[in-house]
Write a protein that holds these residues in place. Structure first.
Motif, PDB file in Angstrom:
ATOM      1  N   TRP A 193       0.825  -1.208   0.000  1.00 35.25           N
ATOM      2  CA  TRP A 193       0.000   0.000   0.000  1.00 35.25           C
ATOM      3  C   TRP A 193       0.866   1.267   0.000  1.00 35.25           C
ATOM      4  CZ3 TRP A 193      -4.663   0.432  -1.587  1.00 35.25           C
ATOM      5  CH2 TRP A 193      -5.334   1.636  -1.416  1.00 35.25           C
ATOM      6  N   HIS A 242       0.960   6.583  -6.772  1.00 31.63           N
ATOM      7  CA  HIS A 242      -0.143   7.509  -7.043  1.00 31.63           C
ATOM      8  C   HIS A 242       0.353   8.946  -7.147  1.00 31.63           C
ATOM      9  CE1 HIS A 242      -3.413  10.272  -6.028  1.00 31.63           C
ATOM     10  NE2 HIS A 242      -4.060   9.498  -6.882  1.00 31.63           N
ATOM     11  N   HIS A 265      -4.952   3.705  -9.564  1.00 28.62           N
ATOM     12  CA  HIS A 265      -6.186   3.521  -8.792  1.00 28.62           C
ATOM     13  C   HIS A 265      -6.765   2.121  -8.983  1.00 28.62           C
ATOM     14  CE1 HIS A 265      -6.717   7.305  -6.780  1.00 28.62           C
ATOM     15  NE2 HIS A 265      -6.416   7.946  -7.887  1.00 28.62           N
ATOM     16  N   MET A 301      -4.856   0.009  -6.719  1.00 25.89           N
ATOM     17  CA  MET A 301      -5.300   0.261  -5.349  1.00 25.89           C
ATOM     18  C   MET A 301      -6.633  -0.453  -5.085  1.00 25.89           C
ATOM     19  SD  MET A 301      -4.225   4.265  -4.919  1.00 25.89           S
ATOM     20  CE  MET A 301      -3.332   4.499  -3.374  1.00 25.89           C
ATOM     21  N   LEU A 302      -7.511  -0.444  -6.067  1.00 26.73           N
ATOM     22  CA  LEU A 302      -8.786  -1.147  -5.934  1.00 26.73           C
ATOM     23  C   LEU A 302      -8.542  -2.642  -5.734  1.00 26.73           C
ATOM     24  CD1 LEU A 302     -11.878  -1.440  -6.119  1.00 26.73           C
ATOM     25  CD2 LEU A 302     -11.611  -1.491  -8.622  1.00 26.73           C
ATOM     26  N   GLU A 345     -12.342   1.109   1.320  1.00 19.07           N
ATOM     27  CA  GLU A 345     -11.282   1.518   0.394  1.00 19.07           C
ATOM     28  C   GLU A 345     -11.661   1.165  -1.048  1.00 19.07           C
ATOM     29  OE1 GLU A 345      -8.247   3.509  -0.836  1.00 19.07           O
ATOM     30  OE2 GLU A 345      -8.372   3.247   1.327  1.00 19.07           O
ATOM     31  N   GLN A 373     -12.054   3.759  -4.125  1.00 12.99           N
ATOM     32  CA  GLN A 373     -11.236   3.667  -5.343  1.00 12.99           C
ATOM     33  C   GLN A 373     -12.100   3.721  -6.599  1.00 12.99           C
ATOM     34  OE1 GLN A 373      -8.039   4.101  -5.600  1.00 12.99           O
ATOM     35  NE2 GLN A 373      -7.990   4.293  -3.366  1.00 12.99           N
ATOM     36  N   ARG A 388     -12.527   7.287  -7.393  1.00 11.61           N
ATOM     37  CA  ARG A 388     -11.245   7.877  -7.794  1.00 11.61           C
ATOM     38  C   ARG A 388     -10.849   7.433  -9.209  1.00 11.61           C
ATOM     39  NH1 ARG A 388     -11.804   8.162  -2.573  1.00 11.61           N
ATOM     40  NH2 ARG A 388     -10.636   9.670  -1.330  1.00 11.61           N
ATOM     41  N   ILE A 389     -11.189   6.211  -9.568  1.00  9.60           N
ATOM     42  CA  ILE A 389     -10.913   5.743 -10.933  1.00  9.60           C
ATOM     43  C   ILE A 389     -11.633   6.649 -11.933  1.00  9.60           C
ATOM     44  CG2 ILE A 389     -11.391   3.871 -12.582  1.00  9.60           C
ATOM     45  CD1 ILE A 389     -10.797   1.925 -10.185  1.00  9.60           C
ATOM     46  N   GLY A 444      -4.004   9.190  -2.697  1.00  9.96           N
ATOM     47  CA  GLY A 444      -4.958   8.403  -3.467  1.00  9.96           C
ATOM     48  C   GLY A 444      -5.789   7.448  -2.642  1.00  9.96           C
ATOM     49  N   SER A 445      -5.550   7.381  -1.361  1.00  8.56           N
ATOM     50  CA  SER A 445      -6.289   6.483  -0.483  1.00  8.56           C
ATOM     51  C   SER A 445      -7.666   7.047  -0.165  1.00  8.56           C
ATOM     52  CB  SER A 445      -5.501   6.298   0.819  1.00  8.56           C
ATOM     53  OG  SER A 445      -6.269   5.580   1.759  1.00  8.56           O
ATOM     54  N   ALA A 446      -8.627   6.162   0.024  1.00  7.78           N
ATOM     55  CA  ALA A 446      -9.974   6.595   0.402  1.00  7.78           C
ATOM     56  C   ALA A 446     -10.014   7.126   1.835  1.00  7.78           C
ATOM     57  CB  ALA A 446     -10.956   5.445   0.240  1.00  7.78           C
TER      58      ALA A 446
END
Length: 119
Positions: free
Chosen positions: A30, A37, A51, A54-55, A66, A70, A73-74, A92-94
């Motif tokens: 992470w 990111h 992203h 990250m998802l 999270e 994501q 964010r995508i 970029g984290s939720a």
């Protein structure tokens, strides 16, 4: 922008995240995804790809909050990169606002500065 150097730096961080995942180290994975990111923000396709990575990480960790974050964010990543309207340094984290700029680690700032000078 010198996309080549920036893209290479982003690739190094993404590869480090993959190695951490292979080593069953989700915390390091992470951290590397967050660094990737920050570097990806000026580049639309890498930004989206980060992203997505990250998802996938969130799904593997069964982190529903999270994963949901994501997805939004995508959708925002490419338009933000293309317009230059992205919160620089945001990890970029939720767990943080998608619109909040954040301090950039010095080593990443140097890479971003180099890319801007070469523009």
């Amino acid at each position: 922008m010198n996309d080549s150097k920036l893209f290479t730096a982003w690739t190094i961080e993404l590869d480090a995240a993959r190695r951490a995942r292979a080593d069953h180290d989700p915390a390091s994975e992470w951290q590397r995804l967050e660094r990737a990111h920050i570097l990806s923000q000026p580049m639309p396709w890498p930004h989206v790809r980060t992203h997505v990575a990250m998802l996938r990480s969130a799904i593997r960790r069964r982190d529903d909050r999270e994963a949901l974050g994501q997805l939004g964010r995508i959708a925002l990543a490419a338009p933000g990169s293309l317009s230059g309207k992205y919160p620089a340094g945001n990890t970029g984290s939720a767990s943080v606002s998608a619109f909040e700029p954040m301090p950039i680690p010095d080593d990443l700032q140097a890479i971003l500065d180099d890319a801007e000078v070469a523009a």
